[in-house]
Write an enzyme that holds these catalytic residues in place. Structure first.
Site, short mmCIF file in Angstrom:
data_model
loop_
_atom_site.label_atom_id
_atom_site.label_comp_id
_atom_site.label_asym_id
_atom_site.label_seq_id
_atom_site.Cartn_x
_atom_site.Cartn_y
_atom_site.Cartn_z
N HIS A 48 0.83 -1.21 0.00
CA HIS A 48 0.00 0.00 0.00
C HIS A 48 0.87 1.26 0.00
CE1 HIS A 48 -3.48 -2.51 0.76
NE2 HIS A 48 -4.26 -1.45 0.84
N HIS A 78 1.31 -3.97 9.10
CA HIS A 78 2.68 -3.82 8.62
C HIS A 78 3.59 -3.37 9.76
CE1 HIS A 78 2.93 -4.60 4.34
NE2 HIS A 78 1.80 -3.94 4.15
#
Length: 255
Positions: A157, A206
């Protein structure tokens, strides 16, 4: 033998524009070098395991004390970060890319549209190749606030949003003459990229170093694409401000 043609005085606006573009070129070159070195440094530290403790501390700092399943902050903040992560998703980025291509096409900038498509497509392939090469596991010490289906490093992303927003923003800024418009476009692109990356850490999907690497890799790619586009534009291979190739400042063919 006919006398040489006098090209006439250089318009003050054109001179100022060239100066701005020269500054942008130096900035883009510096970003390319620094971002590339930053990515290599973060990747090396991650592969050696030197960042794990710091990654864990930052992730846990974004969780409610005693409840790792819940991010800090009120419900509306959690919902806002889920929205932020959405603007870095494949669906939204594909839609924005298509909208940018449509804008350039309607402006008569067909070659620039093709270049943007190749730049963003190349960045996507780079992101997928890096994720497959490093194959870092996702964080497991906290629950995930969003669905995940690929490896962790670098953050897809973060990298893809940097590639799409920064590449698209830089190329759109390149075709505008007004400084305020260029700064506005670049500012919006940077803000969107930062929000997407922060949301990935906040939602626990993440490690922070995944996001740093994604920003660095995407920023380096965006700078490289800007430099190549600038060179192509200076050679007359890409359009500028919607003017047809081979046209002068007034839009009339120069012969």
């Amino acid at each position: 033998m006919s006398p040489p043609t006098n090209p006439g005085p250089i318009a003050p606006g054109d001179s100022g524009r060239r100066l701005v573009l020269e500054r942008f070129t130096w900035i883009a070159a510096a970003v390319l070098v620094l971002a590339s070195l930053s990515f290599l440094w973060v990747a090396e530290e991650v592969m050696e395991g030197d960042t794990l403790r710091l990654d864990e501390r930052i992730l846990l700092a974004m969780r409610a004390p005693g409840d790792p399943a819940r991010p800090i902050g009120p419900e509306w903040l959690q919902e806002a970060f889920r929205d932020f992560t959405g603007i870095g998703g494949v669906g939204v980025l594909s839609l924005l890319t298509a909208a940018t291509l449509g804008y350039l096409w309607l402006m008569g900038m067909r070659r620039t549209a093709l270049y943007v498509l190749l730049a963003i497509g190349g960045g996507l392939l780079m992101s997928l190749a890096l994720k497959a090469g490093f194959h870092r596991p996702r964080p497991e010490l906290i629950s995930h606030g969003a669905m995940v289906y690929t490896s962790s490093f670098p953050s897809g992303h973060s990298m893809l949003s940097a590639i799409v927003y920064l590449t698209g923003g830089a190329l759109l800024a390149l075709i505008h003459r007004r400084r305020a418009v260029r700064l506005y476009i670049l500012g919006c692109a940077v803000l969107a990229t930062v929000l997407v990356g922060l949301s990935r850490v906040y939602l626990g999907v993440h490690w922070p170093t995944d996001v740093l690497a994604g920003w660095a890799g995407g920023g380096a790619w965006a700078a490289l694409c800007w430099l190549v586009a600038r060179e192509l534009q200076s050679r007359g291979h890409l359009e500028e401000d919607g003017a047809p190739l081979g046209s002068g400042p007034g839009g009339d063919p120069t012969g």
